[in-house]
Write a protein that holds these residues in place. Structure first.
Motif, PDB file in Angstrom:
ATOM      1  N   GLN B  53      78.714  21.331   9.289  1.00 38.99           N
ATOM      2  CA  GLN B  53      78.819  21.908  10.626  1.00 38.99           C
ATOM      3  C   GLN B  53      77.773  23.008  10.785  1.00 38.99           C
ATOM      4  O   GLN B  53      77.325  23.294  11.882  1.00 38.99           O
ATOM      5  N   ALA B  73      74.957  10.664   8.454  1.00 36.85           N
ATOM      6  CA  ALA B  73      76.239  11.157   8.988  1.00 36.85           C
ATOM      7  C   ALA B  73      77.342  10.115   8.873  1.00 36.85           C
ATOM      8  O   ALA B  73      78.475  10.420   8.510  1.00 36.85           O
ATOM      9  N   LYS B  74      77.003   8.862   9.179  1.00 41.69           N
ATOM     10  CA  LYS B  74      78.035   7.820   9.163  1.00 41.69           C
ATOM     11  C   LYS B  74      78.543   7.540   7.765  1.00 41.69           C
ATOM     12  O   LYS B  74      79.704   7.205   7.570  1.00 41.69           O
ATOM     13  N   ALA B  77      80.801  10.375   6.498  1.00 40.66           N
ATOM     14  CA  ALA B  77      82.163  10.283   7.035  1.00 40.66           C
ATOM     15  C   ALA B  77      83.065   9.424   6.142  1.00 40.66           C
ATOM     16  O   ALA B  77      84.278   9.559   6.174  1.00 40.66           O
ATOM     17  N   LEU B  80      83.430  12.083   2.795  1.00 43.60           N
ATOM     18  CA  LEU B  80      83.984  13.429   2.908  1.00 43.60           C
ATOM     19  C   LEU B  80      84.853  13.550   4.156  1.00 43.60           C
ATOM     20  O   LEU B  80      84.433  13.168   5.246  1.00 43.60           O
ATOM     21  N   SER B  81      86.067  14.022   3.986  1.00 41.71           N
ATOM     22  CA  SER B  81      86.899  14.267   5.166  1.00 41.71           C
ATOM     23  C   SER B  81      87.450  15.685   5.095  1.00 41.71           C
ATOM     24  O   SER B  81      87.297  16.365   4.087  1.00 41.71           O
ATOM     25  N   MET B  82      88.065  16.132   6.190  1.00 35.21           N
ATOM     26  CA  MET B  82      88.455  17.542   6.213  1.00 35.21           C
ATOM     27  C   MET B  82      89.734  17.799   7.002  1.00 35.21           C
ATOM     28  O   MET B  82      90.136  17.025   7.860  1.00 35.21           O
ATOM     29  N   VAL B  83      90.357  18.903   6.662  1.00 35.09           N
ATOM     30  CA  VAL B  83      91.501  19.406   7.421  1.00 35.09           C
ATOM     31  C   VAL B  83      91.186  20.873   7.698  1.00 35.09           C
ATOM     32  O   VAL B  83      91.171  21.680   6.785  1.00 35.09           O
ATOM     33  N   SER B 101      92.833   7.424  13.638  1.00 39.11           N
ATOM     34  CA  SER B 101      91.492   7.882  14.032  1.00 39.11           C
ATOM     35  C   SER B 101      90.637   8.153  12.796  1.00 39.11           C
ATOM     36  O   SER B 101      89.411   8.151  12.874  1.00 39.11           O
ATOM     37  N   TYR B 104      87.867   5.724  11.883  1.00 37.08           N
ATOM     38  CA  TYR B 104      86.678   5.688  12.751  1.00 37.08           C
ATOM     39  C   TYR B 104      85.403   5.192  12.063  1.00 37.08           C
ATOM     40  O   TYR B 104      84.724   4.305  12.578  1.00 37.08           O
ATOM     41  N   PRO B 105      85.052   5.761  10.888  1.00 32.55           N
ATOM     42  CA  PRO B 105      83.780   5.336  10.282  1.00 32.55           C
ATOM     43  C   PRO B 105      83.771   3.871   9.869  1.00 32.55           C
ATOM     44  O   PRO B 105      82.710   3.318   9.604  1.00 32.55           O
ATOM     45  N   THR B 107      85.436   1.275  11.655  1.00 28.94           N
ATOM     46  CA  THR B 107      85.664   0.310  12.730  1.00 28.94           C
ATOM     47  C   THR B 107      84.364  -0.066  13.426  1.00 28.94           C
ATOM     48  O   THR B 107      83.341   0.600  13.267  1.00 28.94           O
ATOM     49  N   ARG B 153      95.496  11.823   8.078  1.00 27.89           N
ATOM     50  CA  ARG B 153      94.315  11.422   8.842  1.00 27.89           C
ATOM     51  C   ARG B 153      93.055  11.512   7.978  1.00 27.89           C
ATOM     52  O   ARG B 153      92.216  10.614   7.953  1.00 27.89           O
ATOM     53  N   GLN B 157      90.245   8.296   5.987  1.00 30.20           N
ATOM     54  CA  GLN B 157      88.789   8.155   5.871  1.00 30.20           C
ATOM     55  C   GLN B 157      88.398   7.663   4.475  1.00 30.20           C
ATOM     56  O   GLN B 157      87.224   7.440   4.212  1.00 30.20           O
TER      57      GLN B 157
END
Lengths: 334, 267
Positions: B53, B73-74, B77, B80-83, B101, B104-105, B107, B153, B157
């Motif tokens: 970010q 970026a794709k 995803a 690495l994921s985040m909360v 959701s 996402y990466p 679909t 969620r 990923q």
């Protein structure tokens, strides 16, 4: 397919059928008494010349314009709501329609003054420029004003300023064509030509295709920028596309029908309630179809309720849709 | 060094000016790193740099062995994921939809879930033990449940590394224990590297394999919880009064024993 999805598909189908019925009714309604059988004759090519002319040259283009532009307006509102992450956004309340109106009025007056009649394409370009200018101001303010309600108030103020200047320009312009300009600046589908319909259709269909293409990143954006970026969305590109597409849609509407109030803000809300989702893939077609239907009903009321006097379309949409917006705010803050 | 480990080398982070410099750490798959330090020390800034970010000022980050400059970026995803602490407000979405959701990466163009995606989501829902809330509106569940859904969620990923910013803040002790036992379980069973910031020091020894203490623009301490929570080190990290650090460290270990026992009973 999941149950929820099945229901949504069924609802969209039902709304499409309803839209077709409303369109046929729109063709029948009017000062010339045509009736269902008359319409069927005309559609079968058996109608008399006058009736055929009324249907094909006056009513059909008007009905199609209301469908195309009403749909475009509510999709534009839906996209702005995603952009700002808030359901009280819309092209009218944010002053974007009024900005488009102002630039179109200025260009029209200037060109008419020099004896040039502006083309449909020119109108859209002027409206698009006006939309982007207003949008730019709203975006500048949104950097400073973090509170969405205040941003909407700022948008309404921008709208008033633009309308005031437009009124000023219209009042002091000399050309007799200004009469048209005056009607248009209040918002109306009257006098729409086939050429207008064709050009509007082109711009709207291209914008809608782009809207569908970005429906997936739009859905990720609903989780906020942080998470969308983590899912691999190019945020900068998406934000620019959202602005360009929604401005193009509302500019096309303003170019041909003038500013139309509340459709862009209320219809997406009604659809969220009906579809029980805010997913763009479902909401885009739902907003378009219902926006088309609602605008068409309002236009039918505008031209028939006090015929031969025609109401401005915004007076009708405001009466029906402003209460929806009030209800929506009450629910959110209540 | 494991070739799939996550490594941070000479990293400097900050928005305009550098907030923390010379961050160096190596975390093996399945390990948990807890970042501690006072408010404003730059813990979240480090996390936001890892999640891209914020651009890094200097240094290198290897996500599960791969230089993150070379990860599009794709693809990132999927790794690495985040909360994060930011609250999300997805309108009219069920918990299941929020979890989905995370797919996402994986679909296609329109983001429609395949059967495989759906079965992964269902598996995660049962793993996280949230069947009872999966159809509820995400905005209408409790904070603790929401945090579970957000972790689910992130799990959807299928990441190699998960970033968690204060995952247990604002929760009562029961939920804190629950969330931490979930995080610990996931790191071990799914071999996910966890990097998280924490304010509740007493919970750190029971969960973290490594602790990094950030204060005054640099990494003051890095090591096992035993190394960091010993002697008077807390005094320096949190600018405490002289002589209080030892007492706090002792108390912290006492408290931590209770937590460790509770975590054993958690399922």
């Amino acid at each position: 397919m999941q149950n929820k999805t099945k229901k949504q598909v069924a609802l969209i189908l039902i709304m499409t059928i309803l839209l077709i019925i409303i369109m046929l009714t729109g063709l029948i309604l009017g000062s010339a008494d045509i009736g269902p059988s008359g319409l069927i004759n005309v559609l079968l090519g058996k109608g008399d010349v006058l009736t055929t002319d009324i249907i094909f040259s006056i009513r059909l283009p008007r009905v199609l314009a209301a469908v195309i532009l009403g749909g475009a307006l509510s999709v534009s509102g839906f996209m702005l709501q995603i952009f700002f992450g808030n359901p009280i956004a819309g092209p009218y309340v944010l002053g974007i329609s009024s900005g488009a109106k102002l630039i179109v009025a200025l260009v029209m007056v200037f060109l008419l003054g020099n004896g040039i009649i502006i083309s449909s394409f020119g109108m859209i370009c002027a409206a698009f420029a006006g939309s982007l200018i207003s949008m730019g101001i709203v975006l500048l303010l949104s950097g400073k004003v973090k509170n969405m309600s205040m941003l909407v108030v700022c948008g309404v103020m921008i709208g008033y300023i633009c309308s005031a200047i437009t009124d000023f320009v219209v009042t002091f312009a000399e050309d007799s064509n200004i009469v048209n300009l005056h009607n248009w600046s209040l918002g109306s589908f009257s006098g729409i030509s086939w050429e207008n319909v064709f050009i509007a259709f082109l711009f709207v269909i291209v914008s809608l295709i782009f809207a569908f293409i970005i429906s997936k990143p739009m859905s990720a954006y609903q989780f906020g920028e942080e998470y969308a970026a983590n899912m691999g969305v190019n945020i900068k590109k998406l934000r620019i596309l959202l602005i360009l597409i929604s401005s193009m849609l509302s500019a096309t509407v303003t170019a041909f029908a003038g500013p139309i109030s509340f459709v862009g803000i209320a219809v997406p809300h009604l659809m969220r309630m009906a579809m029980k989702t805010s997913k763009p893939l479902v909401m885009l077609p739902a907003c378009f179809i219902s926006g088309a239907g609602i605008t068409l009903i309002c236009d039918c009321i505008a031209r028939t309720a006090f015929a031969p006097t025609e109401l401005s379309i915004s007076s009708v949409t405001a009466v029906f849709l402003a209460p929806v917006v009030i209800y929506m705010m009450e629910v959110r803050h209540g | 060094m494991d070739k799939y480990s996550t490594t941070i080398e000479n990293l400097s982070v900050g928005y305009t000016d550098i907030v923390v410099s010379d961050v160096n750490v190596n975390i093996a798959p399945g390990e948990i790193l807890a970042i501690i330090g006072p408010n404003g020390a730059g813990k979240s800034t480090i996390l936001k740099t890892i999640t891209k970010q914020i651009k890094k000022k200097n240094g290198k980050i290897y996500i599960a062995g791969k230089d993150d400059n070379n990860i599009p970026a794709k693809e990132l995803a999927k790794r690495l994921s985040m909360v994060m602490t930011t609250r999300i407000h997805p309108e009219l979405m069920s918990c299941r939809e929020v979890i989905a959701s995370g797919r996402y990466p994986y679909t296609g163009r329109l983001g429609i879930l395949s059967d495989k995606d759906n079965s992964i989501v269902d598996r995660i829902i049962s793993l996280m033990n949230i069947e009872n809330i999966k159809d509820k509106d995400f905005l209408k569940i409790s904070d603790g449940q929401r945090q579970r859904v957000m972790i689910a969620r992130a799990l959807a990923q299928e990441p190699e590394i998960m970033i968690l910013d204060e995952p247990t803040s604002y929760l009562d002790i029961m939920y804190k224990l629950e969330i931490l036992s979930i995080i610990k379980g996931l790191s071990k069973t799914n071999n996910i590297t966890m990097i998280m910031t924490m304010h509740e020091l007493e919970f750190v020894p029971a969960i973290a394999d490594k602790v990094m203490a950030v204060s005054d623009g640099k990494v003051l301490e890095i090591g096992s919880p035993k190394d960091v929570f010993s002697g008077d080190k807390l005094e320096q990290i949190y600018h405490l009064k002289k002589g209080t650090g030892n007492i706090m460290s002792d108390g912290l270990w006492q408290y931590s024993k209770g937590i460790e026992e509770s975590l054993k009973c958690q399922k």
